[in-house]
Design a protein around this motif. Structure first.
Motif, PDB file in Angstrom:
ATOM      1  N   LEU A  43     -16.628  -4.332   2.116  1.00  0.00           N
ATOM      2  CA  LEU A  43     -15.310  -4.931   1.918  1.00  0.00           C
ATOM      3  C   LEU A  43     -14.448  -4.728   3.150  1.00  0.00           C
ATOM      4  O   LEU A  43     -14.559  -3.709   3.828  1.00  0.00           O
ATOM      5  CB  LEU A  43     -14.580  -4.260   0.746  1.00  0.00           C
ATOM      6  N   GLU A  44     -13.559  -5.687   3.400  1.00  0.00           N
ATOM      7  CA  GLU A  44     -12.527  -5.501   4.411  1.00  0.00           C
ATOM      8  C   GLU A  44     -11.211  -5.907   3.788  1.00  0.00           C
ATOM      9  O   GLU A  44     -11.067  -7.013   3.271  1.00  0.00           O
ATOM     10  CB  GLU A  44     -12.781  -6.309   5.670  1.00  0.00           C
ATOM     11  N   LEU A  45     -10.251  -4.980   3.801  1.00  0.00           N
ATOM     12  CA  LEU A  45      -8.913  -5.220   3.281  1.00  0.00           C
ATOM     13  C   LEU A  45      -7.968  -5.253   4.469  1.00  0.00           C
ATOM     14  O   LEU A  45      -8.027  -4.373   5.339  1.00  0.00           O
ATOM     15  CB  LEU A  45      -8.481  -4.109   2.326  1.00  0.00           C
ATOM     16  N   THR A  46      -7.120  -6.265   4.543  1.00  0.00           N
ATOM     17  CA  THR A  46      -6.171  -6.400   5.636  1.00  0.00           C
ATOM     18  C   THR A  46      -4.777  -6.497   5.040  1.00  0.00           C
ATOM     19  O   THR A  46      -4.511  -7.397   4.240  1.00  0.00           O
ATOM     20  CB  THR A  46      -6.484  -7.653   6.477  1.00  0.00           C
ATOM     21  N   LEU A  47      -3.907  -5.544   5.397  1.00  0.00           N
ATOM     22  CA  LEU A  47      -2.554  -5.483   4.854  1.00  0.00           C
ATOM     23  C   LEU A  47      -1.531  -5.669   5.968  1.00  0.00           C
ATOM     24  O   LEU A  47      -1.713  -5.157   7.075  1.00  0.00           O
ATOM     25  CB  LEU A  47      -2.292  -4.122   4.201  1.00  0.00           C
ATOM     26  N   ASP A  48      -0.447  -6.379   5.662  1.00  0.00           N
ATOM     27  CA  ASP A  48       0.655  -6.529   6.596  1.00  0.00           C
ATOM     28  C   ASP A  48       1.650  -5.401   6.366  1.00  0.00           C
ATOM     29  O   ASP A  48       2.184  -5.248   5.267  1.00  0.00           O
ATOM     30  CB  ASP A  48       1.367  -7.872   6.387  1.00  0.00           C
ATOM     31  N   LEU A  49       1.871  -4.601   7.416  1.00  0.00           N
ATOM     32  CA  LEU A  49       2.824  -3.484   7.361  1.00  0.00           C
ATOM     33  C   LEU A  49       3.736  -3.530   8.584  1.00  0.00           C
ATOM     34  O   LEU A  49       3.744  -2.618   9.414  1.00  0.00           O
ATOM     35  CB  LEU A  49       2.079  -2.145   7.303  1.00  0.00           C
ATOM     36  N   PRO A  50       4.536  -4.600   8.720  1.00  0.00           N
ATOM     37  CA  PRO A  50       5.383  -4.713   9.905  1.00  0.00           C
ATOM     38  C   PRO A  50       6.461  -3.636   9.920  1.00  0.00           C
ATOM     39  O   PRO A  50       7.003  -3.261   8.887  1.00  0.00           O
ATOM     40  CB  PRO A  50       6.010  -6.109   9.756  1.00  0.00           C
ATOM     41  N   GLY A  51       6.741  -3.118  11.107  1.00  0.00           N
ATOM     42  CA  GLY A  51       7.790  -2.129  11.271  1.00  0.00           C
ATOM     43  C   GLY A  51       7.428  -0.731  10.805  1.00  0.00           C
ATOM     44  O   GLY A  51       8.284   0.137  10.740  1.00  0.00           O
ATOM     45  N   VAL A  52       6.156  -0.506  10.471  1.00  0.00           N
ATOM     46  CA  VAL A  52       5.702   0.804  10.006  1.00  0.00           C
ATOM     47  C   VAL A  52       4.996   1.491  11.169  1.00  0.00           C
ATOM     48  O   VAL A  52       4.211   0.873  11.883  1.00  0.00           O
ATOM     49  CB  VAL A  52       4.737   0.653   8.804  1.00  0.00           C
ATOM     50  N   SER A  53       5.262   2.787  11.355  1.00  0.00           N
ATOM     51  CA  SER A  53       4.545   3.524  12.395  1.00  0.00           C
ATOM     52  C   SER A  53       3.233   4.043  11.814  1.00  0.00           C
ATOM     53  O   SER A  53       3.151   4.317  10.611  1.00  0.00           O
ATOM     54  CB  SER A  53       5.397   4.667  12.937  1.00  0.00           C
TER      55      SER A  53
END
Length: 159
Positions: A43-53
């Motif tokens: 599996l590959e999960l791709t999450l958007d976490l803009p502005g997170v360090s």
């Protein structure tokens, strides 16, 4: 004359609910968008976490559950008035149920330009294998049987 906005009342109600329950300043618990893909490796999960360090991201894998949490903080400054705060701040979290055919002990994660990519490989027991079939005590070439019951020798059949 003001243009009709059918979502304005919903937005105002949401803001009132946030204030009533102590979620002021745009700080809420959010589920970041995710893409989940599967191939023969896992599996590959791709999450958007803009502005997170990267150091604000926590990933836990336990009991067929993968949990991703991140924190995006709102930096308040004295002497500065916020007229509009629309970007989401607070805890970003997602939890995924992962079938037993994937090995949560070998999870890998990369974070690049606000995108978190998590790879969960298939377990060794779930890997596809060719099985050698014995015929009259003699070993023959590995064969696989397809869903219709046709036997092949591992080479593609032509139609």
């Amino acid at each position: 004359m003001m243009r009709f906005d059918p979502f304005r009342e919903i937005e105002e109600l949401t803001q009132r609910m946030d204030r009533a329950f102590g979620q002021s300043g745009g700080t809420v618990r959010l589920a970041p968008p995710v893409d989940v893909h599967e191939d023969e490796r896992g599996l590959e999960l791709t999450l958007d976490l803009p502005g997170v360090s990267p150091d604000a991201i926590h990933i836990e894998a336990e009991n067929n559950t993968l949990t991703v949490q991140a924190e995006r903080k709102y930096a308040r400054q004295d002497g500065r008035t916020a007229h509009r705060v629309e970007r989401a701040y607070g805890t970003l979290a997602r939890t995924f149920s992962v079938p037993a055919k994937y090995d949560l002990t070998k999870v890998e994660a990369d974070f690049d330009h606000g995108t978190l990519s998590i790879r969960v490989p298939r377990s060794e027991a779930a890997q596809k294998r060719a099985v050698t079939v014995r015929s009259g005590g003699q070993l023959t070439a590995p064969r696989t049987v397809d869903a219709q019951g046709d036997t092949t020798t591992g080479t593609p059949q032509q139609a």
